[in-house]
Design an enzyme around this catalytic site. Structure first.
Site, short mmCIF file in Angstrom:
data_model
loop_
_atom_site.label_atom_id
_atom_site.label_comp_id
_atom_site.label_asym_id
_atom_site.label_seq_id
_atom_site.Cartn_x
_atom_site.Cartn_y
_atom_site.Cartn_z
N LEU A 99 -4.67 40.09 -7.76
CA LEU A 99 -6.06 40.49 -7.63
C LEU A 99 -7.02 39.49 -8.29
O LEU A 99 -6.66 38.80 -9.25
CB LEU A 99 -6.25 41.87 -8.25
CG LEU A 99 -5.35 42.98 -7.67
CD1 LEU A 99 -5.63 44.30 -8.37
CD2 LEU A 99 -5.53 43.12 -6.16
N GLY A 109 -12.89 39.03 -5.95
CA GLY A 109 -13.19 39.61 -4.65
C GLY A 109 -12.65 41.02 -4.53
O GLY A 109 -13.35 41.94 -4.07
N HIS A 110 -11.40 41.22 -4.96
CA HIS A 110 -10.84 42.57 -4.94
C HIS A 110 -11.62 43.51 -5.85
O HIS A 110 -11.84 44.68 -5.53
CB HIS A 110 -9.38 42.55 -5.41
CG HIS A 110 -8.45 41.80 -4.51
ND1 HIS A 110 -7.85 40.62 -4.88
CD2 HIS A 110 -8.02 42.05 -3.25
CE1 HIS A 110 -7.08 40.20 -3.89
NE2 HIS A 110 -7.17 41.04 -2.90
#
Length: 296
Positions: free
Chosen positions: A36, A39-40
């Site tokens: 991750l 963006g996640h």
């Protein structure tokens, strides 16, 4: 900072969600393949603000990888993922094993044709069939109120939206704008595999999208001319491979000749340093509306 509950089995996740579902709490799902990044976390933060329970799934789905693609070397860091999820208030991390998601070869798959066979789907046959099938499985397992996807993978988002409409899933699909690094590169798990030189070279993609936006803002309406300009800029970066550049209608991914009032999306894929980079920019061609959907 509370560490999220890590759940490995489908049956355990269903049991964990039964009580909040009975209580009427909304459930937000963020499907990921892990490793991750910011963006996640933009997806997670959006889900956290809109739901009582947030579930992040982490599953490197083998059915969406081709025989010569990067399944075996796809980056993984579950401990780091759990720490990030804890920092952003995730309640449950669902990280199933392959043998629980696919206890036997799948006899049932989902193919959202023709959306799944154009653009990236033409480059990676079967990819979006794998994506649609695993997302449908996750929707069935979690039964979320809302599910969150990044606009960077624009074709994937379009495929999922169409599948949800066609199959009457009672789930709201939320697209979240692309998160970018300070130099413009779209945040992606695959960026970690770029060498320093390739990482620097990769910024040509966002600069080429800036050029596309500027051309349309300046009055260019011929989609072929805009696409050619993007290709030429990327071709000027010697470390980049041959790009594919397409301008499509943003809602349906249908082909566009002249850019009018309907928003278009510029879709770019570029092989660079053994990594296939994906990026996009949504552009509004109507006079006075040339505002691309971006986030820094």
């Amino acid at each position: 900072m509370t560490r999220p509950t890590l759940i490995r089995r489908i049956s355990d996740l269903r049991a964990a969600l039964s009580a909040p579902r009975r209580e009427g709490q909304s459930i937000g799902l963020v499907p990921t393949m892990g490793y991750l990044h910011r963006g996640h976390m933009a997806l997670v933060d959006r889900a956290r603000g809109e739901n009582g329970i947030v579930v992040v799934s982490i599953f490197v789905n083998p059915t969406q990888f081709g025989p010569n693609e990067d399944l075996d070397i796809y980056p993984r860091d579950l401990d780091g993922d759990l720490k990030l999820c804890a920092a952003h208030g995730v309640d449950i991390v669902f990280a199933p094993e392959v043998d629980d998601m696919y206890p036997e070869p799948m006899a049932t798959t989902i193919d959202v044709a023709p959306l799944s066979t154009i653009l990236i789907g033409a480059q990676r046959p079967g990819h979006f069939q794998g994506v649609a099938t695993v997302v449908a499985k996750l929707f069935n397992i979690v039964q979320p109120t809302r599910a969150y996807f990044g606009e960077k993978d624009f074709q994937q988002l379009t495929v999922v939206r169409r599948m949800v409409r066609d199959l009457s899933f009672d789930i709201a699909i939320v697209g979240v704008p692309t998160v970018r690094e300070a130099d413009g590169l779209a945040a992606s798990s695959r960026n970690a595999r770029l060498s320093p030189a390739d990482r620097h070279a990769a910024t040509v993609v966002s600069r080429a999208l800036d050029l596309a936006e500027a051309l349309v803002a300046g009055g260019e309406r011929d989609s072929d001319k805009v696409a050619d300009a993007v290709r030429q800029m990327i071709a000027g970066e010697k470390r980049a491979g041959t790009p594919t550049v397409d301008l499509r209608e943003a809602g349906t991914l249908s082909e566009v000749g002249m850019i009018g009032e309907t928003p278009v999306v510029v879709l770019v894929t570029v092989p660079l340093g053994g990594v296939l980079l994906l990026d996009q920019r949504e552009i509004h061609g109507a006079a006075g509306a040339n505002q691309a959907r971006r986030t820094a």
